[in-house]
Design a protein around this motif. Structure first.
Motif, PDB file in Angstrom:
ATOM      1  N   UNK A 273      22.457  78.181  32.069  1.00 53.00           N
ATOM      2  CA  UNK A 273      21.719  76.976  31.704  1.00 53.00           C
ATOM      3  C   UNK A 273      22.467  75.733  32.183  1.00 53.00           C
ATOM      4  N   UNK A 274      23.805  75.740  32.025  1.00 48.50           N
ATOM      5  CA  UNK A 274      24.601  74.625  32.536  1.00 48.50           C
ATOM      6  C   UNK A 274      24.431  74.501  34.047  1.00 48.50           C
ATOM      7  N   UNK A 275      24.385  75.651  34.708  1.00 48.02           N
ATOM      8  CA  UNK A 275      24.208  75.657  36.164  1.00 48.02           C
ATOM      9  C   UNK A 275      22.881  75.006  36.540  1.00 48.02           C
ATOM     10  N   UNK A 276      21.809  75.376  35.844  1.00 47.67           N
ATOM     11  CA  UNK A 276      20.486  74.832  36.145  1.00 47.67           C
ATOM     12  C   UNK A 276      20.423  73.340  35.841  1.00 47.67           C
ATOM     13  N   UNK A 277      20.980  72.942  34.702  1.00 47.41           N
ATOM     14  CA  UNK A 277      20.995  71.525  34.323  1.00 47.41           C
ATOM     15  C   UNK A 277      21.787  70.720  35.348  1.00 47.41           C
ATOM     16  N   UNK A 278      22.925  71.259  35.774  1.00 50.80           N
ATOM     17  CA  UNK A 278      23.754  70.577  36.759  1.00 50.80           C
ATOM     18  C   UNK A 278      23.068  70.467  38.107  1.00 50.80           C
ATOM     19  N   UNK A 279      22.403  71.537  38.543  1.00 47.71           N
ATOM     20  CA  UNK A 279      21.724  71.499  39.840  1.00 47.71           C
ATOM     21  C   UNK A 279      20.611  70.461  39.845  1.00 47.71           C
ATOM     22  N   UNK A 280      19.832  70.392  38.764  1.00 46.99           N
ATOM     23  CA  UNK A 280      18.747  69.414  38.697  1.00 46.99           C
ATOM     24  C   UNK A 280      19.299  67.995  38.806  1.00 46.99           C
ATOM     25  N   UNK A 281      20.407  67.735  38.122  1.00 44.76           N
ATOM     26  CA  UNK A 281      21.025  66.413  38.190  1.00 44.76           C
ATOM     27  C   UNK A 281      21.543  66.118  39.595  1.00 44.76           C
ATOM     28  N   UNK A 282      22.177  67.116  40.204  1.00 45.28           N
ATOM     29  CA  UNK A 282      22.713  66.937  41.557  1.00 45.28           C
ATOM     30  C   UNK A 282      21.590  66.655  42.554  1.00 45.28           C
TER      31      UNK A 282
END
Length: 294
Positions: A99-108
Motif C-alpha cells: 500500500x505504501x508502494x502504491x501511495x508513493x507511486x501515485x504521488x511520484x
C-alpha cells in the motif's frame, strides 16, 4: 538460509531481553541501553539499509547493460521477497508495505508530470511508468517497513492515541495537500497544527533493553522525518533523482522538505496502526463519560 537464521537468532535475543535488572545502574545502564537501542534501530532499518546500500553501489551507467533504475527495482524485489519468504515480514505486513508502494507511486507520478515537475528522474529505464521508475515506490515502502519492524523489536505501545477516524482524517489531509497545494495553496502548516493538537498527549512506549521508556509521539515523527531528509540529500547527491535547482550542480535539499517528510511519516504511521496485530498495542482513551472508547 544461514543469513536468515542469523537474523532469526538476533531477533530472538533482542525480543527475549526482558525483566528489569535493578543492579544495572548509572553509566553502565546508559551505555548498554544505548547499544541495544542502536542495534534494534539498525535491524529495523534492514530493508532501507540494504536498498540504500544498493543505491550507493550500483553505478549510474548500470551493470551488464541493465540500467540503474531497473537494477534497483530488481534488487528491491529480491530483498522484499527474501524478507517475506524468511518470515522477517508477515503477509499482512507485506500488504501494508505494498500500500505504501502504491501511495508513493501515485504521488511520484503526479510530482514528475509535465505540468508539475517538482523533481525528475533523469536516467533511462525500461521500468519507467509515467516518467517514474518503479523502484521509487520502494523508498516509501522502506519507511513503512522500518515502522513495522521497529514496532515488533521495541515492543511499542501507544498511549493516548486519538480516535482512529481523526487520525485517518489528518492522514488524508496530509496526502491530499501534496497534490492540492499546486492549485489552492499549501496548507501544510495548518494541517501540522491540527496534528500537533491531535497527538499532543500521545506517547510512544518502547523497550531499548530491559526497561520501558517513553517519548512524545510527535518527537518520534520529527526525528524519523529528519533522518529521511538526510537520506534524501544522499540520494540526490548520487543523482537518483534531482530537484530543478540540482540539475546543473548538486545542492542540499531545502530544509523545508524535513516538514514534508515528518508529515508523510504521520500518514505512514496511521496506515501501520490499521494492522490487526498492532491495534492491541494502541490505547485510545474514552471519548467521554459513559463511553467505552474504541
Amino acid at each position: 538460509m544461514q543469513g536468515s537464521w542469523s537474523l532469526g537468532a538476533l531477533d530472538a535475543h533482542l525480543l527475549t531481553v526482558r525483566g528489569d535488572n535493578p543492579h544495572l545502574t548509572g553509566l553502565r545502564r546508559f551505555v548498554l541501553e544505548f547499544w541495544y537501542f542502536g542495534i534494534k534501530e539498525a535491524r529495523a532499518c534492514l530493508f532501507a539499509g540494504l536498498f540504500f546500500a544498493s543505491v550507493f553501489l550500483v553505478p549510474r551507467g548500470g551493470v551488464l547493460g541493465i540500467p540503474r533504475y531497473d537494477l534497483l527495482l530488481l534488487i528491491a524485489l529480491v530483498i522484499q521477497g527474501w524478507m517475506l519468504l524468511t518470515r522477517l515480514e508477515t503477509f499482512d505486513e507485506f500488504k501494508a508495505i505494498m500500500m505504501f508502494h502504491a501511495v508513493g507511486f501515485a504521488l511520484e507520478a503526479f510530482k514528475v508530470s509535465g505540468s508539475i515537475q517538482s523533481w525528475s528522474y533523469p536516467d533511462f529505464a525500461y521500468s519507467k511508468v509515467l516518467g517514474v521508475p518503479l523502484f521509487s515506490g520502494f523508498m516509501y515502502a522502506a519507511v513503512g517497513s522500518y515502522i513495522i519492524q521497529a514496532w515488533r523489536l521495541f515492543g511499542l505501545r501507544i498511549v493516548h492515541h486519538p480516535p482512529y477516524w481523526m487520525a485517518w482524517l489528518v492522514a488524508g489531509l496530509i496526502y491530499a495537500n501534496f497534490f492540492t497545494h499546486h492549485y489552492i495553496g499549501d496548507y501544510r502548516w495548518y494541517i501540522a497544527a491540527g496534528a500537533l493538537g491531535l497527538y499532543a498527549r500521545t506517547s510512544v512506549v518502547f523497550t531499548p533493553y530491559d526497561r520501558e521508556r517513553s517519548m512524545p509521539l510527535l518527537l518520534a515523527f520529527v526525528l524519523i522525518g529528519f533522518f529521511i531528509w538526510l537520506a534524501e540529500n544522499i540520494s540526490t547527491f548520487f543523482t537518483l533523482w534531482s530537484y530543478p535547482d540540482q540539475l546543473h550542480s548538486w545542492s542540499a535539499v531545502h530544509v523545508g522538505k524535513w516538514s514534508s517528510w515528518s508529515l508523510l511519516v504521520i500518514m505512514t504511521f496511521t496506515i501501520v496502526t490499521s494492522l490487526k496485530h498492532i491495534k492491541h498495542c494502541i490505547h485510545i482513551p474514552p471519548a467521554g463519560p459513559g463511553s467505552h472508547g474504541e
